[in-house]
Write a protein that holds these residues in place. Structure first.
Motif, PDB file in Angstrom:
ATOM      1  N   CYS A 165      73.574  29.841 -55.149  1.00 38.13           N
ATOM      2  CA  CYS A 165      73.710  28.498 -54.472  1.00 38.13           C
ATOM      3  C   CYS A 165      75.194  28.011 -55.002  1.00 38.13           C
ATOM      4  O   CYS A 165      75.690  27.353 -54.178  1.00 38.13           O
ATOM      5  CB  CYS A 165      72.721  27.539 -54.476  1.00 38.13           C
ATOM      6  N   GLY A 166      75.432  28.283 -56.176  1.00 35.24           N
ATOM      7  CA  GLY A 166      76.645  27.678 -56.719  1.00 35.24           C
ATOM      8  C   GLY A 166      77.894  28.738 -56.460  1.00 35.24           C
ATOM      9  O   GLY A 166      79.113  28.198 -56.278  1.00 35.24           O
ATOM     10  N   GLU A 167      77.504  30.009 -56.462  1.00 31.76           N
ATOM     11  CA  GLU A 167      78.780  31.068 -55.918  1.00 31.76           C
ATOM     12  C   GLU A 167      79.235  31.030 -54.382  1.00 31.76           C
ATOM     13  O   GLU A 167      80.175  30.991 -54.042  1.00 31.76           O
ATOM     14  CB  GLU A 167      78.384  32.244 -56.527  1.00 31.76           C
ATOM     15  N   SER A 168      78.010  31.160 -53.558  1.00 35.22           N
ATOM     16  CA  SER A 168      78.293  31.382 -52.320  1.00 35.22           C
ATOM     17  C   SER A 168      76.955  30.892 -51.548  1.00 35.22           C
ATOM     18  O   SER A 168      75.962  31.642 -51.205  1.00 35.22           O
ATOM     19  CB  SER A 168      78.386  32.790 -51.871  1.00 35.22           C
ATOM     20  N   PRO A 169      76.880  29.611 -51.087  1.00 36.25           N
ATOM     21  CA  PRO A 169      75.603  29.103 -50.539  1.00 36.25           C
ATOM     22  C   PRO A 169      75.466  29.723 -49.421  1.00 36.25           C
ATOM     23  O   PRO A 169      74.256  30.040 -48.957  1.00 36.25           O
ATOM     24  CB  PRO A 169      75.856  27.370 -50.689  1.00 36.25           C
ATOM     25  N   THR A 170      76.540  30.162 -48.368  1.00 34.94           N
ATOM     26  CA  THR A 170      76.296  30.697 -47.238  1.00 34.94           C
ATOM     27  C   THR A 170      75.323  32.011 -47.316  1.00 34.94           C
ATOM     28  O   THR A 170      74.396  32.581 -46.503  1.00 34.94           O
ATOM     29  CB  THR A 170      77.266  30.654 -46.611  1.00 34.94           C
ATOM     30  N   ALA A 171      76.112  32.884 -48.401  1.00 35.13           N
ATOM     31  CA  ALA A 171      75.427  34.016 -48.752  1.00 35.13           C
ATOM     32  C   ALA A 171      73.908  33.820 -49.037  1.00 35.13           C
ATOM     33  O   ALA A 171      73.048  34.663 -48.422  1.00 35.13           O
ATOM     34  CB  ALA A 171      76.212  34.766 -49.584  1.00 35.13           C
ATOM     35  N   ALA A 172      73.783  33.221 -49.827  1.00 34.79           N
ATOM     36  CA  ALA A 172      72.338  32.830 -50.201  1.00 34.79           C
ATOM     37  C   ALA A 172      71.394  32.419 -48.994  1.00 34.79           C
ATOM     38  O   ALA A 172      70.384  32.914 -48.988  1.00 34.79           O
ATOM     39  CB  ALA A 172      72.218  31.542 -51.284  1.00 34.79           C
ATOM     40  N   GLU A 173      72.067  31.444 -48.357  1.00 36.42           N
ATOM     41  CA  GLU A 173      71.415  31.018 -46.993  1.00 36.42           C
ATOM     42  C   GLU A 173      70.852  32.125 -46.103  1.00 36.42           C
ATOM     43  O   GLU A 173      69.800  32.338 -45.561  1.00 36.42           O
ATOM     44  CB  GLU A 173      72.304  29.997 -46.097  1.00 36.42           C
ATOM     45  N   LEU A 196      70.477  35.365 -46.772  1.00 35.97           N
ATOM     46  CA  LEU A 196      69.276  36.150 -47.635  1.00 35.97           C
ATOM     47  C   LEU A 196      68.014  35.163 -47.522  1.00 35.97           C
ATOM     48  O   LEU A 196      67.083  35.517 -48.257  1.00 35.97           O
ATOM     49  CB  LEU A 196      69.571  36.406 -49.044  1.00 35.97           C
ATOM     50  N   GLY A 197      67.864  33.951 -46.904  1.00 34.70           N
ATOM     51  CA  GLY A 197      66.747  33.345 -46.799  1.00 34.70           C
ATOM     52  C   GLY A 197      66.382  32.346 -48.193  1.00 34.70           C
ATOM     53  O   GLY A 197      65.209  31.796 -48.259  1.00 34.70           O
ATOM     54  N   VAL A 198      67.445  32.062 -48.943  1.00 34.95           N
ATOM     55  CA  VAL A 198      67.165  31.280 -50.109  1.00 34.95           C
ATOM     56  C   VAL A 198      67.247  29.741 -49.266  1.00 34.95           C
ATOM     57  O   VAL A 198      68.176  29.438 -48.494  1.00 34.95           O
ATOM     58  CB  VAL A 198      68.374  31.293 -50.990  1.00 34.95           C
ATOM     59  N   ASN A 199      66.176  28.965 -49.709  1.00 35.79           N
ATOM     60  CA  ASN A 199      66.426  27.500 -49.406  1.00 35.79           C
ATOM     61  C   ASN A 199      67.337  26.661 -50.189  1.00 35.79           C
ATOM     62  O   ASN A 199      67.109  26.305 -51.297  1.00 35.79           O
ATOM     63  CB  ASN A 199      65.101  26.924 -49.273  1.00 35.79           C
ATOM     64  N   VAL A 200      68.711  26.575 -49.895  1.00 33.11           N
ATOM     65  CA  VAL A 200      69.780  26.211 -50.739  1.00 33.11           C
ATOM     66  C   VAL A 200      69.580  24.727 -51.155  1.00 33.11           C
ATOM     67  O   VAL A 200      69.767  24.372 -52.217  1.00 33.11           O
ATOM     68  CB  VAL A 200      71.015  26.396 -49.983  1.00 33.11           C
TER      69      VAL A 200
END
Lengths: 418, 367
Positions: free
Chosen positions: A240-248, A250-254
């Motif tokens: 979430c600190g490096e690339s929130p859109t990538a995390a998003e 992949l289904g991470v609740n940022v």
């Protein structure tokens, strides 16, 4: 919130990166002890490695380290947190308020909760309302100061031993020592043998008369490392600190990760406040934090957003703080240590054919050495600035490898990523 | 189209209005919680502010708050966070007070000398952070925090008898030698009927504000500065030397910070003593945020902030804890930014709706 500028002297061609392995860290620590020992022997300032000084350094490093750890959690999740100072203030107040009524352990719990409330406020402002992180942090520092002054008026004024600026006294938290080592180490230390007595002094400071908060704080470092770097949860949080859109994607609740990180950040800062109110003294006092929240942030950046580096930075500040409290001779000896270190950095830079940096470093080192030789004491007003000057020097001279999380301090909205 | 314009005006007004409502609500809650009437408190504050002498005090504090906030804002426009305004103005005030107290010159020259010293000291102290940032990549947030601490130590060292300070008779306060009359700025009788005078330096503050607006909006340097702040890569592509910009704008911010101590120094205390006001730099950060880095916005923010500061005096007499003012100030900063964000989101939705409607009409699809 900061413009990134790459350092000028681009390295000529690729060069091998020196990675901090456990073996290398141990060697570096050993070298530092030898250096300290030599400086102690040459300058005759025995306080440099005495058990008392090291113990004081540890005590003073804890609040800085906890603020830094708070910053680490929050910034690893991409939320810049300059409100650590305010969360720490809330922590000191909570420790004093619950501590004098229900004992020091309740004080610790209350400090953590109060700090976490400050963190929650920052999280709501930055994550939900997308407020600029610096703005929210500054506002929290102001709010925390006002709120604690307001609450002190209501809860401490008129109580036995309390005033509008101070809480009643809290019972001591108690200390813990590793058994059977205190006396032998103390007798070894008293001989002032080169290296042996120094190691004994340092060990005595690190192993005896530890506040429970110190123990807790030290344990939180490996815990943080484990959680953030060795668990799926930590990987997601750092993503979430490096690339929130990538995390998003992949289904991470940022949002949730950021909220958790920032609330935890406040809890750490609150614990740092508790260590000031319950271990370093035995009451809440207005202005007790004295800017340590900011220093913790500096220690974290100094440590390159890593727990190990942060611990080193906090130790540096704590050590310089402790020597300053214990009088001038040791601070004067510290000048010699700084001179030697800066000269070493300069020589290393020259070996890597970075002539300008190496030259500047050597010149600085020699200048400090001359100051050491021609003076006998550091003016008492200036001793307090030693840790800050050291930080500036270290940051300016060490090769610039600091890298903050890629989207640290930037706003994030779900579904708006490019 | 007229309807849309009305809407835009409404949206522009909505943000500050919403902020005001939010801040007032939080302050009322805090007052209620401590058992005081918000209405009576507000009435007492307004009555107090209508006195002429209070208005003078408000203008005087606003004079230096404004300078501090502009100093911070110069950095903000460039994406630089100058937390060091505090150290910069204190060091500049000390050294310019020492120089000003040591010489006797005709008034214009004397004042010029003091101002030049203050601006130079502030600018150079800030330039350290700028240079470290540009050439060593050290974050200016950290370096200015460190420089604040260092300047506190340097001031403590210099402000001792035998160095720059002389002891004042009859008190244990020590300060620099008094600046002679030729170096003082006379006050102005701006508010009729008040028993105090407004700092003459308020004119300089206003000039700095105009200078800030002109520099940013009417010069190439200002354009480069805003461009770098918006998008560094775009600025580099159009030929801006970012390193040079970092150093210059940091020095400029510090130069402006150097002026912060002067209204008080040349208009009231005439000497830098132990009790010289501190912490104005941090207030400046909050006011710059409140005024959204706009020269007029900052002026309004500075006036609001100093009104709240001064009204804490009357709250104490009314039996209301004056710390409520600090809570109000903190919540104002937060409410302003939250309100702007909410209004921005709402107007974005409106805009999307309007565009959707317009597109629907041109392609013949009924929305």
């Amino acid at each position: 919130m900061s413009t990134e500028v790459a350092p000028t002297a681009a390295p000529a061609g690729p060069r091998p990166r020196v990675r901090a392995t456990p073996a290398r860290t141990a060697i570096a620590a050993l070298a530092l002890v030898v250096l300290l020992s030599l400086v102690r022997a040459i300058s005759g300032a025995d306080d440099l490695t005495s058990g008392g000084a090291i113990s004081a350094a540890l005590l003073l490093a804890v609040p800085i380290a906890m603020a830094g750890l708070g910053g680490l959690w929050s910034e690893r999740a991409g939320v810049a947190n300059i409100g650590l100072e305010g969360m720490m203030i809330l922590g000191t107040w909570g420790a004093g308020w619950a501590g004098y009524q229900w004992g020091p352990w309740a004080g610790i719990v209350a400090a953590v909760v109060f700090g976490a409330v400050g963190g929650l406020l920052h999280a709501i402002a930055t994550v939900v309302f997308n407020v600029d992180h610096i703005v929210s942090g500054v506002a929290i520092n102001i709010l925390a100061l006002g709120a604690t002054q307001f609450l002190s008026n209501a809860y401490f004024a008129g109580r036995d031993g309390g005033s509008t600026k101070q809480s009643p006294t809290v019972d001591p938290l108690g200390t813990v020592s590793v058994p059977f080592v205190g006396d032998p180490l103390a007798s070894l230390e008293a001989h002032h043998w080169l290296l042996v007595s120094d190691v004994a002094g340092i060990l005595r400071g690190l192993l005896t008369n530890l506040s429970w908060i110190t123990v807790l704080a030290v344990l939180l470092f490996p815990l943080t490392f484990f959680v953030l770097w060795r668990t799926p949860f930590g990987l997601r949080l750092r993503a979430c600190g490096e690339s929130p859109t990538a995390a998003e994607s992949l289904g991470v609740n940022v949002y949730r990760m950021k909220m958790i990180a920032v609330v935890a950040s406040g809890a750490f800062a609150g614990l740092g406040g508790a260590s000031l109110a319950l271990a370093a003294s035995s009451f809440y006092q207005e202005g007790q934090t004295g800017g340590r929240g900011y220093i913790g942030l500096a220690a974290m950046i100094f440590g390159n957003w890593r727990p190990g580096g942060l611990a080193g930075g906090a130790a540096l500040f704590g050590f310089a703080d402790a020597l300053q409290l214990r009088g001038g001779a040791a601070i004067h000896a510290l000048l010699l240590l700084v001179a030697v270190l800066v000269v070493l950095v300069g020589a290393w830079q020259l070996r890597r054919r970075r002539v300008v940096q190496g030259g500047v470093a050597l010149a600085c080192g020699v200048a400090v050495l001359v100051i050491y030789l021609v003076t006998t004491t550091v003016p008492s007003q200036l001793t307090g600035s030693v840790p800050y000057v050291t930080t500036l020097l270290v940051l300016a001279l060490a090769s610039q490898r600091l890298r903050m999380p890629a989207t640290d301090g930037m706003p994030y909205r779900r579904g708006e990523g490019g | 189209m007229a309807r849309v314009d009305v809407r835009r005006v409404l949206v522009t007004i909505a943000a500050p209005a919403l902020a005001l409502v939010l801040a007032l609500a939080i302050a009322s809650l805090a007052l209620r919680a401590s058992g005081h009437s918000p209405v009576d408190t507000a009435r007492a504050m307004v009555t107090y502010a209508r006195r002429g002498s209070t208005q003078v005090l408000i203008l005087n504090t606003a004079t230096y708050y404004y300078l501090a906030a502009v100093a911070v804002a110069i950095g903000f426009r460039m994406n630089l966070f100058n937390i060091g305004v505090d150290g910069q103005y204190r060091l500049a005030a000390l050294l310019s007070a020492a120089v000003g107290g040591a010489v006797h010159l005709p008034r214009p020259l004397h004042l010029l000398l003091i101002v030049v010293v203050a601006v130079t000291v502030g600018g150079m102290w800030a330039a350290i952070a700028g240079l470290l940032k540009a050439y060593r990549g050290v974050s200016e947030v950290i370096s200015t925090i460190m420089l604040n601490a260092i300047s506190t130590a340097v001031i403590a060292y210099l402000l001792t008898p035998g160095r720059l300070a002389v002891s004042t008779q009859g008190s244990n306060n020590i300060g620099t030698r008094l600046i002679p009359v030729s170096g003082q700025v006379p006050g102005l009788d701006l508010i009729p009927g008040a028993n105090r005078q407004v700092f003459g330096f308020i004119i300089v503050s206003a000039l700095v504000g105009i200078g800030y607006a002109v520099l940013l909006n009417r010069t190439r340097f200002g354009f480069d500065l805003r461009a770098t702040g918006r998008s560094q890569s775009a600025a580099v592509a159009s030929g801006v030397n970012v390193k040079r910009m970092v150093v210059i704008s940091m020095a400029l911010s510090g130069a402006c910070a150097g002026l912060v101590g002067l209204p008080q120094l040349l208009g009231a205390s005439y000497s830098y003593a132990l009790d010289f006001p501190t912490g104005i730099g941090f207030t400046g950060i909050a006011i710059a945020l409140l005024g959204r880095n706009h020269p007029v916005g900052i002026a309004l923010g500075a006036l609001l902030w100093s009104f709240l500061d001064q009204s804490s005096q009357i709250l104490d007499l009314e039996g209301v804890p004056k710390e409520i003012v600090t809570i109000m100030q903190g919540s104002t900063v937060l409410s302003v930014v939250v309100a702007y964000e909410l209004v921005r989101r709402y107007s974005q939705v409106l805009e999307q709706k309007r565009v959707g409607l317009a597109l629907g009409q041109t392609t013949g699809v009924t929305a």
